[in-house]
Design a protein around this motif. Structure first.
Motif: not given
Length: 113
Positions: A45-67
């Motif tokens: 992976v050359v570069r990747g980003h993820l973004v999302g939310t956290r509620k308590g101990d749960r993360l929910d996110f989307r990711y995108v990456q350049l290989k």
């Protein structure tokens, strides 16, 4: 609730399939007011980003990456935040690609480095 992810560097405990995130990949996490985001790179992976939310101990996110081969990929992940006995953080992840076929599970842990 396990501690904040803000400023933590996490790394996979095992390699995924070739061309994906692996043990040489490092994720730098940020967290504020229920929002999470991270930049990552290393291995295939050359570069990747993820973004999302956290509620308590749960993360929910989307990711995108350049290989390294110039291709891109994106997907969705739900993770559970666990505090390890030594105080480090572990994320137990269930993910699926949205740009291609495939899904799975993985574990990333706070890096000792």
């Amino acid at each position: 609730m396990p501690r904040s992810l803000d400023g933590l560097v996490l790394a996979p405990v095992a390699d995924q399939a070739p061309g994906q995130v692996g043990t040489r990949t490092r994720f730098t996490y940020h967290e504020k007011d229920g929002e999470i985001w991270a930049d990552y790179a290393g291995g295939d992976v050359v570069r990747g980003h993820l973004v999302g939310t956290r509620k308590g101990d749960r993360l929910d996110f989307r990711y995108v990456q350049l290989k390294r081969d110039g291709s891109t990929a994106s997907g969705h992940c739900v993770s559970r935040v666990v505090e390890l006995p030594d105080g480090r953080v572990r994320l137990e992840e269930t993910w699926e690609w949205e740009s291609q076929t495939g899904s799975g599970t993985s574990v990333v842990e706070e890096a000792d480095e």
